[in-house]
Design a protein around this motif. Sequence first.
Motif, PDB file in Angstrom:
ATOM      1  N   GLU A 156      10.436  -3.897  -4.354  1.00 21.43           N
ATOM      2  CA  GLU A 156       9.804  -3.519  -3.085  1.00 21.43           C
ATOM      3  C   GLU A 156      10.855  -3.061  -2.091  1.00 21.43           C
ATOM      4  O   GLU A 156      11.967  -3.591  -2.056  1.00 21.43           O
ATOM      5  CB  GLU A 156       9.012  -4.697  -2.507  1.00 21.43           C
ATOM      6  CG  GLU A 156       7.768  -5.005  -3.332  1.00 21.43           C
ATOM      7  CD  GLU A 156       6.900  -6.104  -2.741  1.00 21.43           C
ATOM      8  OE1 GLU A 156       6.512  -5.979  -1.555  1.00 21.43           O
ATOM      9  OE2 GLU A 156       6.620  -7.073  -3.466  1.00 21.43           O
ATOM     10  N   LEU A 171       8.975 -12.581   3.489  1.00 20.38           N
ATOM     11  CA  LEU A 171       9.345 -11.410   2.705  1.00 20.38           C
ATOM     12  C   LEU A 171       9.531 -10.192   3.617  1.00 20.38           C
ATOM     13  O   LEU A 171      10.449  -9.398   3.419  1.00 20.38           O
ATOM     14  CB  LEU A 171       8.265 -11.141   1.645  1.00 20.38           C
ATOM     15  CG  LEU A 171       8.552  -9.962   0.716  1.00 20.38           C
ATOM     16  CD1 LEU A 171       9.885 -10.125  -0.011  1.00 20.38           C
ATOM     17  CD2 LEU A 171       7.428  -9.791  -0.301  1.00 20.38           C
ATOM     18  N   THR A 212      11.143  -8.397  -6.394  1.00 17.76           N
ATOM     19  CA  THR A 212      10.279  -9.435  -5.826  1.00 17.76           C
ATOM     20  C   THR A 212       9.559 -10.275  -6.873  1.00 17.76           C
ATOM     21  O   THR A 212       9.271 -11.437  -6.643  1.00 17.76           O
ATOM     22  CB  THR A 212       9.241  -8.840  -4.851  1.00 17.76           C
ATOM     23  OG1 THR A 212       8.540  -7.784  -5.512  1.00 17.76           O
ATOM     24  CG2 THR A 212       9.933  -8.303  -3.608  1.00 17.76           C
ATOM     25  N   SER A 213       9.271  -9.690  -8.054  1.00 24.30           N
ATOM     26  CA  SER A 213       8.650 -10.510  -9.100  1.00 24.30           C
ATOM     27  C   SER A 213       8.769  -9.827 -10.453  1.00 24.30           C
ATOM     28  O   SER A 213       9.225  -8.681 -10.558  1.00 24.30           O
ATOM     29  CB  SER A 213       7.174 -10.790  -8.781  1.00 24.30           C
ATOM     30  OG  SER A 213       6.429  -9.577  -8.792  1.00 24.30           O
ATOM     31  N   ARG A 234       6.113  -0.226  -3.174  1.00 23.32           N
ATOM     32  CA  ARG A 234       6.297  -1.128  -4.307  1.00 23.32           C
ATOM     33  C   ARG A 234       6.280  -0.301  -5.565  1.00 23.32           C
ATOM     34  O   ARG A 234       5.485   0.619  -5.695  1.00 23.32           O
ATOM     35  CB  ARG A 234       5.086  -2.067  -4.277  1.00 23.32           C
ATOM     36  CG  ARG A 234       4.966  -3.067  -5.368  1.00 23.32           C
ATOM     37  CD  ARG A 234       3.618  -3.793  -5.182  1.00 23.32           C
ATOM     38  NE  ARG A 234       3.541  -5.005  -5.986  1.00 23.32           N
ATOM     39  CZ  ARG A 234       3.202  -5.021  -7.264  1.00 23.32           C
ATOM     40  NH1 ARG A 234       2.907  -3.904  -7.888  1.00 23.32           N
ATOM     41  NH2 ARG A 234       3.150  -6.171  -7.926  1.00 23.32           N
ATOM     42  N   GLY A 282       7.576 -15.089  -9.384  1.00 21.00           N
ATOM     43  CA  GLY A 282       8.311 -14.621  -8.210  1.00 21.00           C
ATOM     44  C   GLY A 282       9.804 -14.621  -8.496  1.00 21.00           C
ATOM     45  O   GLY A 282      10.288 -15.394  -9.318  1.00 21.00           O
ATOM     46  N   LEU A 288       8.424 -15.426  -2.570  1.00 22.01           N
ATOM     47  CA  LEU A 288       9.152 -15.158  -3.814  1.00 22.01           C
ATOM     48  C   LEU A 288       9.147 -16.359  -4.757  1.00 22.01           C
ATOM     49  O   LEU A 288       9.734 -16.312  -5.831  1.00 22.01           O
ATOM     50  CB  LEU A 288      10.603 -14.750  -3.493  1.00 22.01           C
ATOM     51  CG  LEU A 288      10.759 -13.488  -2.635  1.00 22.01           C
ATOM     52  CD1 LEU A 288      12.235 -13.227  -2.349  1.00 22.01           C
ATOM     53  CD2 LEU A 288      10.139 -12.277  -3.319  1.00 22.01           C
TER      54      LEU A 288
END
Lengths: 156, 271
Positions: free
Chosen positions: B138, B14, B167-168, B143, B72, B60
């Motif tokens: 992010e 990541l 990212t999620s 974040r 993710g 992820l």
Amino acid sequence: MNCTLHLNGTETALGVDGKDMLLNVLRDEVGLTSVRGTCGIGLCGTCTVIVDGQTTASCILPVGLADGKEVTTIEGVPSDDPVKVAFEKANAFQCGYCTPGMILTARAFLDENPDPTDDEIAEALAGNICRCGCYVKIADAVRLAAGMLRDEKVAA
Amino acid sequence: MTGAATHWHAPRSLREALDLREDYGDETVVVAGGTFLGVLINNGVLAPEAMLSLRDVPELRRIEIGRELTLGAMVTHREVENHPEVRRLWPALAHMFSLVASPRIRNRATVGGVLADADYASDPPSMLAALGARVVLEGPRGRRELPVEDFILGLYETAIGSDELLTSVVVPGGHEAAVYRKFRTRSHEDRPCVSVAAARHSGRLRVVVGAAAMQPQFFPDVCGMGASPREIADEYAGRIDALSDARGSAEYRRRVVAVEVRRAIEETHHG
Ligand SMILES: Cc1cc2nc3c(=O)[nH]c(=O)nc-3n(C[C@H](O)[C@H](O)[C@H](O)COP(=O)(O)OP(=O)(O)OC[C@H]3O[C@@H](n4cnc5c(N)ncnc54)[C@H](O)[C@@H]3O)c2cc1C
Ligand code: FES
Ligand code: FES
């Protein structure tokens, strides 16, 4: 980019543009014309291949995403495979254009669900179009193949 | 076949992915499952000079289950629909993912991709918004989290900055009821003409209508009226500025909204 496909069990190194679609690479670079481009938008299923065990629309898969993966086309399914045999026995085609995609879809589906109901078979194949309208016989073939695969397991 | 060769970036962490995103911004097209971009590229709508593939970023791919569910960005539709714990604890969410397209598309399509493409006729945004889900972004400034309904700004338009990655998605748990109704007008594996997601949490109702307008439609004041399902449904049908397309005219959609919203709310009472 250099891209390696584990294609039907053979390591195949290719120099490609990562954004070229897997379908075009398989047909034009490798010569596998069983993989057929029709709608080009993921709808019809004639371009279906199996990537790491999962059916995939090769017409919309940038080949960069297949790098290093196992790719199976109909040539990679042995001729005595129960699904191939069942399609022949059930006469589950007329022109045969949709057949590679249908067999690969059925193959991956039966690996996941060895004892499907009729509804589950219809659901699994809903994204594959047969222009000759052989759906009834295709469903018969999948049922037949499921039985043959189960018998094989019992015998083994 | 295609013009100049595309630069293909395939980060393996990541950190590396975020650094590349910060360095190259929107000129380098982020690719997840490729099902949305593949259609655009294959039909000559898009010819990226560079792509940033998230395929090999393990961070992820997580599914985390606690009081909340974290999906993710690279988790596929198929993985959500088949996950035993997700099916047990978030059954409406798992069911909704199983209704998207065909298995062949769901094998590749990701949770991050469907949110980031922000197509008005997608299924997941309305369900996620009804469940109160938050999108996690992010980038170099850190974040941040946004409710799904604030994340989607319009047709194909989201709050993702040109130096950020989605990212999620975090989905709260503990709903008393959650329902997803997908109304199709063409084939079984088509996108919705109208979709309705309804959920109750701590006695509060959230109804979100998808595919009827350019972005998911949520009217918290209407949901909080304490009115009957029919009254709420009629109010939604009246307020939504419905669109017309091949799946239905604006007038037709408003009629469908009135029926489907009522049915969805009624279903939340039955279980
Ligand atoms: C035949 C067909 C039928 C379909 N039917 C339905 C349906 O019934 N219901 C439905 O809801 N959808 C449907 N879809 C849409 C499908 O679900 C989406 O194409 C898919 O979810 C997109 O996910 P992906 O991972 O393939 O995205 P990609 O194509 O890889 O990316 C989509 C977009 O998101 C951006 N992006 C992706 N991930 C990130 C990230 N982590 N951070 C920032 N940006 C990112 C990309 O740059 C791109 O702009 C259908 C699609 C096809 C091809
Ligand atoms: S050609 Fe790929 S799905 Fe139709
Ligand atoms: S057999 Fe002709 S398209 Fe299916």
